[in-house]
Design a protein around this motif. Structure first.
Motif, short mmCIF file in Angstrom:
data_model
loop_
_atom_site.label_atom_id
_atom_site.label_comp_id
_atom_site.label_asym_id
_atom_site.label_seq_id
_atom_site.Cartn_x
_atom_site.Cartn_y
_atom_site.Cartn_z
N PHE A 119 43.36 5.56 -42.41
CA PHE A 119 43.24 5.36 -40.97
C PHE A 119 42.47 6.49 -40.31
N PHE A 120 41.30 6.17 -39.78
CA PHE A 120 40.52 7.10 -38.99
C PHE A 120 40.16 6.42 -37.69
N ILE A 121 40.28 7.15 -36.62
CA ILE A 121 39.89 6.64 -35.31
C ILE A 121 38.63 7.36 -34.88
N THR A 122 37.61 6.62 -34.57
CA THR A 122 36.35 7.20 -34.12
C THR A 122 36.14 6.84 -32.67
N VAL A 123 35.95 7.85 -31.85
CA VAL A 123 35.81 7.66 -30.41
C VAL A 123 34.37 7.96 -30.01
N PRO A 124 33.72 7.05 -29.29
CA PRO A 124 32.33 7.29 -28.87
C PRO A 124 32.24 8.52 -27.97
N PHE A 125 31.23 9.31 -28.18
CA PHE A 125 31.02 10.52 -27.38
C PHE A 125 29.65 10.47 -26.71
N PHE A 126 28.58 10.46 -27.53
CA PHE A 126 27.24 10.38 -26.98
C PHE A 126 26.91 8.94 -26.58
N VAL A 127 26.16 8.79 -25.51
CA VAL A 127 25.69 7.48 -25.09
C VAL A 127 24.78 6.89 -26.15
N ASP A 128 23.90 7.71 -26.70
CA ASP A 128 23.02 7.29 -27.78
C ASP A 128 23.43 8.01 -29.05
N ASN A 129 23.10 7.38 -30.21
CA ASN A 129 23.44 8.00 -31.48
C ASN A 129 22.65 9.28 -31.73
N SER A 130 21.47 9.37 -31.16
CA SER A 130 20.62 10.56 -31.34
C SER A 130 20.29 11.14 -29.97
N GLU A 143 39.15 -2.86 -41.73
CA GLU A 143 37.80 -2.39 -41.40
C GLU A 143 37.18 -3.23 -40.29
N MET A 144 37.40 -4.54 -40.34
CA MET A 144 36.83 -5.40 -39.30
C MET A 144 37.46 -5.11 -37.94
N ARG A 145 38.78 -4.91 -37.92
CA ARG A 145 39.45 -4.61 -36.65
C ARG A 145 39.02 -3.24 -36.13
N GLN A 146 38.86 -2.27 -37.04
CA GLN A 146 38.51 -0.93 -36.61
C GLN A 146 37.08 -0.87 -36.07
N ARG A 147 36.16 -1.55 -36.72
CA ARG A 147 34.75 -1.50 -36.31
C ARG A 147 34.45 -2.33 -35.07
N PHE A 148 35.11 -3.50 -34.98
CA PHE A 148 34.74 -4.44 -33.93
C PHE A 148 35.84 -4.73 -32.91
N GLY A 149 37.05 -4.23 -33.16
CA GLY A 149 38.17 -4.56 -32.29
C GLY A 149 37.96 -4.18 -30.84
N SER A 150 37.36 -3.03 -30.60
CA SER A 150 37.16 -2.56 -29.23
C SER A 150 36.10 -3.36 -28.48
N LEU A 151 35.33 -4.19 -29.21
CA LEU A 151 34.25 -4.96 -28.58
C LEU A 151 34.68 -6.36 -28.19
N GLU A 152 35.90 -6.74 -28.54
CA GLU A 152 36.36 -8.10 -28.25
C GLU A 152 36.31 -8.36 -26.74
N GLY A 153 35.67 -9.46 -26.37
CA GLY A 153 35.54 -9.82 -24.97
C GLY A 153 34.32 -9.23 -24.28
N SER A 154 33.59 -8.35 -24.98
CA SER A 154 32.39 -7.75 -24.38
C SER A 154 31.24 -8.76 -24.37
N GLU A 155 30.25 -8.48 -23.53
CA GLU A 155 29.07 -9.32 -23.45
C GLU A 155 27.84 -8.53 -23.84
N LEU A 156 26.85 -9.22 -24.41
CA LEU A 156 25.58 -8.57 -24.75
C LEU A 156 24.48 -9.62 -24.75
N ASP A 157 23.26 -9.14 -24.71
CA ASP A 157 22.09 -10.02 -24.73
C ASP A 157 21.57 -10.16 -26.16
N VAL A 158 21.53 -11.38 -26.66
CA VAL A 158 20.97 -11.67 -27.98
C VAL A 158 19.55 -12.18 -27.78
N VAL A 159 18.59 -11.58 -28.46
CA VAL A 159 17.19 -11.94 -28.30
C VAL A 159 16.74 -12.82 -29.48
N VAL A 160 16.26 -14.01 -29.18
CA VAL A 160 15.75 -14.92 -30.21
C VAL A 160 14.29 -14.56 -30.50
#
Length: 285
Positions: free
Chosen positions: A39-50, A213-230
């Motif tokens: 069990f590791f919890i990763t919390v976002p810190f930087f807005v961008d990865n770099s 792993e699926m819950r840890q990576r994507f759980g916090s995104l449930e219900g979020s919206e994003l733009d998918v580009v075709v």
């Protein structure tokens, strides 16, 4: 200077090495693991990865502070207190002058808290599936088959119509055999040709990732919206799909990082031929 002291404390240690050390300590302490997961919890810190480079004056002040702290830690600086006080005053002044830029580099406290709490809830709930010996019980949470981005079917069909209007080969394919007939939409029947009713982009399948792993990576995104580009339409006699690009961030003021799809070919399956399952679309490229 507390940040500088912590930086020097962990100098030479990569994030992976710190994680390995924590795993070793947990194992030595007899911490119960679920399967092969730790069990590791990763919390976002930087807005961008770099994050972009710091202003030169702030960068130089931090380098001076780190060098001094390293000397103090190694005993090479007998009395670093006076100089340390000067550097701390200098750092505080520079941080204040660059405060807006520094705050723009990091996510908000609310976004970090939301991510942290979501992972805590997910990890806590997953403990109900195991006893203290680590042996599996009946899971209290529903099993995740796939993690996906739901895409409105009406939007998908409008996209197909637009593509058909601009490309005769696509129009011919869709019209052939009534592929573009709305009455052929059936998400469950695999024996006949049909449009896919529940259109989505698969991010990860349970065959390629554990439930934790699926819950840890994507759980916090449930219900979020994003733009998918075709960006394309691929098809053959058996299957058809829209190729897409997945953004790295969710929409909204409190945007979160979106992990990349496990599929090399990110897509929305839109049509399957007789007896063909939607998974066949992975072989289109």
């Amino acid at each position: 200077m507390i940040v500088v002291k912590f930086f020097c404390l962990y100098k030479g240690l990569t994030a992976d090495r710190v994680k390995e050390t924590c795993e070793d300590m947990a194992n030595e302490a007899g911490t119960v693991q679920i399967g092969s997961d730790t069990f590791f919890i990763t919390v976002p810190f930087f807005v961008d990865n770099s994050p972009r480079d710091l202003p030169k004056d702030l960068h130089d002040a931090l380098v001076d502070a780190i060098q001094l702290q390293c000397k103090v830690d190694s005993g090479g600086q007998a009395d670093g207190a006076p100089i340390m006080s000067e550097i701390e005053t200098r750092l505080r002044s520079l941080i204040t002058s660059h405060l807006d830029m520094l705050q723009a580099l990091t996510v908000s406290k609310e976004a970090s808290c939301e991510s942290f709490l979501s992972q805590i809830v997910s990890l806590t709930n997953s403990l109900d599936s195991y006893d203290i010996s680590g042996e599996s019980k009946v899971a209290s949470l529903p099993k995740i088959k796939i993690v996906s981005i739901d895409v409105n079917a009406t939007d998908v069909h409008h996209t197909l119509k637009d593509a058909a209007a601009s490309d005769s080969s696509i129009a011919e394919f869709l019209d052939k055999g009534g592929k573009f007939d709305p009455s052929s939409i059936d998400a469950d029947e695999k024996k006949t040709a049909r449009y896919i009713k529940d259109t989505h982009v698969t991010m990860v399948h349970c065959s390629r990732s554990s439930q934790h792993e699926m819950r840890q990576r994507f759980g916090s995104l449930e219900g979020s919206e994003l733009d998918v580009v075709v960006n394309g339409f691929l098809f053959n006699d058996e299957i058809a799909a829209l190729s897409v690009e997945i953004p790295g961030k969710t929409l909204g003021n409190q945007s979160l990082d979106v992990p990349p799809s496990e599929n090399e070919f990110a897509h929305i399956t839109v049509w399957c031929g007789d007896g063909v399952e939607a998974v066949k679309s992975n072989s289109l490229p």
